[in-house]
Write an enzyme that holds these catalytic residues in place. Sequence first.
Site, mmCIF file in Angstrom:
data_model
loop_
_atom_site.group_PDB
_atom_site.id
_atom_site.type_symbol
_atom_site.label_atom_id
_atom_site.label_comp_id
_atom_site.label_asym_id
_atom_site.label_seq_id
_atom_site.Cartn_x
_atom_site.Cartn_y
_atom_site.Cartn_z
ATOM 1 N N LEU A 171 28.067 -2.747 23.272
ATOM 2 C CA LEU A 171 28.497 -1.400 22.921
ATOM 3 C C LEU A 171 27.590 -0.371 23.573
ATOM 4 O O LEU A 171 26.383 -0.588 23.691
ATOM 5 C CB LEU A 171 28.451 -1.196 21.397
ATOM 6 N N GLU A 224 28.408 -11.254 13.391
ATOM 7 C CA GLU A 224 26.946 -11.223 13.403
ATOM 8 C C GLU A 224 26.406 -12.195 12.368
ATOM 9 O O GLU A 224 26.856 -12.214 11.215
ATOM 10 C CB GLU A 224 26.423 -9.819 13.066
ATOM 11 N N CYS A 271 -16.531 -10.504 -4.334
ATOM 12 C CA CYS A 271 -17.456 -11.287 -5.168
ATOM 13 C C CYS A 271 -18.528 -12.013 -4.366
ATOM 14 O O CYS A 271 -19.448 -12.595 -4.950
ATOM 15 C CB CYS A 271 -16.689 -12.283 -6.036
ATOM 16 N N CYS A 317 -16.243 -13.310 0.592
ATOM 17 C CA CYS A 317 -15.309 -12.455 -0.120
ATOM 18 C C CYS A 317 -15.901 -11.053 -0.263
ATOM 19 O O CYS A 317 -17.039 -10.902 -0.733
ATOM 20 C CB CYS A 317 -15.011 -13.037 -1.504
ATOM 21 N N LYS A 357 35.317 2.977 16.118
ATOM 22 C CA LYS A 357 36.305 2.364 16.999
ATOM 23 C C LYS A 357 37.632 3.107 16.897
ATOM 24 O O LYS A 357 37.999 3.597 15.823
ATOM 25 C CB LYS A 357 36.546 0.901 16.602
ATOM 26 N N ALA A 369 14.165 1.890 19.920
ATOM 27 C CA ALA A 369 14.232 3.237 20.493
ATOM 28 C C ALA A 369 13.562 3.291 21.867
ATOM 29 O O ALA A 369 14.065 3.931 22.791
ATOM 30 C CB ALA A 369 13.576 4.236 19.544
ATOM 31 N N ASP A 414 15.808 1.591 24.362
ATOM 32 C CA ASP A 414 16.933 2.458 24.705
ATOM 33 C C ASP A 414 16.539 3.503 25.739
ATOM 34 O O ASP A 414 17.329 3.864 26.623
ATOM 35 C CB ASP A 414 17.470 3.149 23.451
ATOM 36 N N LYS A 466 26.800 -1.002 11.389
ATOM 37 C CA LYS A 466 26.384 -1.848 12.510
ATOM 38 C C LYS A 466 25.335 -2.845 12.013
ATOM 39 O O LYS A 466 24.194 -2.471 11.735
ATOM 40 C CB LYS A 466 25.819 -1.002 13.644
#
Length: 675
Positions: free
Chosen positions: A83, A171, A408, A405, A287, A34, A37, A113
């Site tokens: 595209l 793809e 423990c 840890c 398409k 995003a 784009d 897609k």
Amino acid sequence: MSAEIRHQIQELSEEIRDHQFKYYVLDDPSISDAAFDKLWNKLLELEQKYPQYKLESSPTLEVGGGFSTSFAQHDHIEKMMSLDNVFDNNELDNWFDRIEKAGVKNSWLCEVKVDGLAINLLYENGRLTRALTRGNGTTGEDVTLNIKTIKTVPTELIGKNIPSQLEVRGEVFFPLKEFDEFNDSLAESGKPRFANPRNAAAGSLRQKDPKITAARPLDVVVHGIGAATGISFEKQSTAYELLKGWGLPTSSRYKVVNSRAEVLEFINQYEKNRHSVEHEIDGVVIKVNEIEIQNRLGTTSRAPKWAIAYKYPPEQVSTKLLDIRVSVGRTGRVTPFAFMEPVKVAGSTVTNATLHNAQEIIRKGVLIGDTVLIRKAGDVIPEVLAPIIEKRDGSERAFVMPTKCPDCGSKLRAMSEGDVDIRCPNAQSCPAQVVERLFYIGSRSALDIDVLGYEAAAALLADKLVVDEGDLFSLTLKDLSKSEFFTKKDGSRSVIADRFIAGLELAKTRPLWRVLVALSIRHVGPTSAQALANKFGSITNIQKASSQELADIDGVGQVMADAIVEWFKVDWHKRIIKKWEKAGVALVDVPKEKLKQTLAGLTIVVTGSLKDFTRDGASEAITARGGKASSSVSAKTDYVVAGEAAGSKLDKAQELGITILDEAGFKSLLSKGIN
């Protein structure tokens, strides 16, 4: 002003090129789709407003991804287009309006897609002679040998009327079902994980050694045609039918419609069910179906005017990383995770996201206090992808991996040379590991025990009803009365206590392979456990087997074999086996000869929820009777068993004319086979 605009266009072009390089070459994007784009659209806007400043090398003039790697480069016979995208219904309506203003009113082909790696397959006289990546649209990289390792790609076409020359576009994708398991195997062997299935597909295809590509579960779906000699196509849909007839892997996830309303219905259907698809999708492609009209509409320098991609909202978002903490898993692996400001992604609000290991944190350059990009697809645990460096203010600090840890206090260490994971060596009594192992035993992946979730497992250990998993199957209702989790507020026995004890009794009868999975032996998963159970038939025989005997089994191998041998050498592991045996857990497999092979040679797919079978239980019932339990519907499927909320698999079965059974029909088939 002119200098400022020129400078802005130059900077945007360079920034986009940089992101394209990270995406296409490094397979390590630093921003979301995003966000990319937005940059792309901003550059388009400036170039359209000020065409005099448009660069000759502008990325908007090319398809993208035109960067060289170590593979030889060749030109496509016909340019491989990209595209254009739209992001909402208004933008889609504008595209429809432009098409109709050109005097075009026709049918539309809608298809999902695929979020994969674009590929161009060249067939000459029916034989696959070259496979190229898209590259810059004109020139791509030769990956022919690697493509030939993908089983679904035919090296020779079948059928009639095969053109003398044919470019097929598609793809390459990494199936979602195998992605998490594959990533876990990389982590176990000390290698970095892939950020997402698309990157896994790209990284797997770009291997110099085809044997490495062959070992990975890549698949392909084709969706277009480039150059074609000796044949013409009337419609996009008829082209797909021809491709399928020639043996090429087409998708059933497309539909020809005749109105905008039907297009929107298709878009909405897959947006709601995008995680039921076998591969990642990021939208729908629309398409013009008639090829003659496609040719009339033509193309721009980078994209066809007769097609558009409707992109779904991103499943990547940004949020503030408040802290980095660690958790301890059932095998002792200490995993850093991000604690973040709550953010909604993929339909749910999350506060935690995995960071895998300390090396990954360093590789990604993540600092505590960063604004980070996170990703979540379907039921996959959210993951931190990258920091957004431009949002740093100087208050950020580096994460320091703990040396002890947190549960423990044991000193953490790598379990083997070259292991990138740090582990807690106190496997027997580390509370975090014991709880995680108990929880895993109760999961559907292992013994599928009713009530035994994480809270129940934690209560069993906290209330000292068990020391470790060895005590699990000796529990009684009297024992459970000592725990608040299994009692009512007035101290009387809760119904969940009865359900839990009943679940334990049922679990004692599970097949041997599930018991092996429940033991949490490193590297042993369901597939290898079934291979071991089929070969040896009992825990005792597996325990006596040599490392070489184990390694020789298909699906096991030397690393897993060594891990199995080492597991059975540990005294407290041996005690677990003895306790389970004493409590009545079945440690010997029922010979398969006792079950009539009613399903021999049949491939069956189960979809939706069944009343009397879990998904794994249905698969076991099929394989125990000689059948193959498949996860995907194809022309080779004999039956589809459809329960409640059956999804796209049922739709595909109906399209292919495959026999569909309800649960009663499934039970009859198990019992009697084909009448």
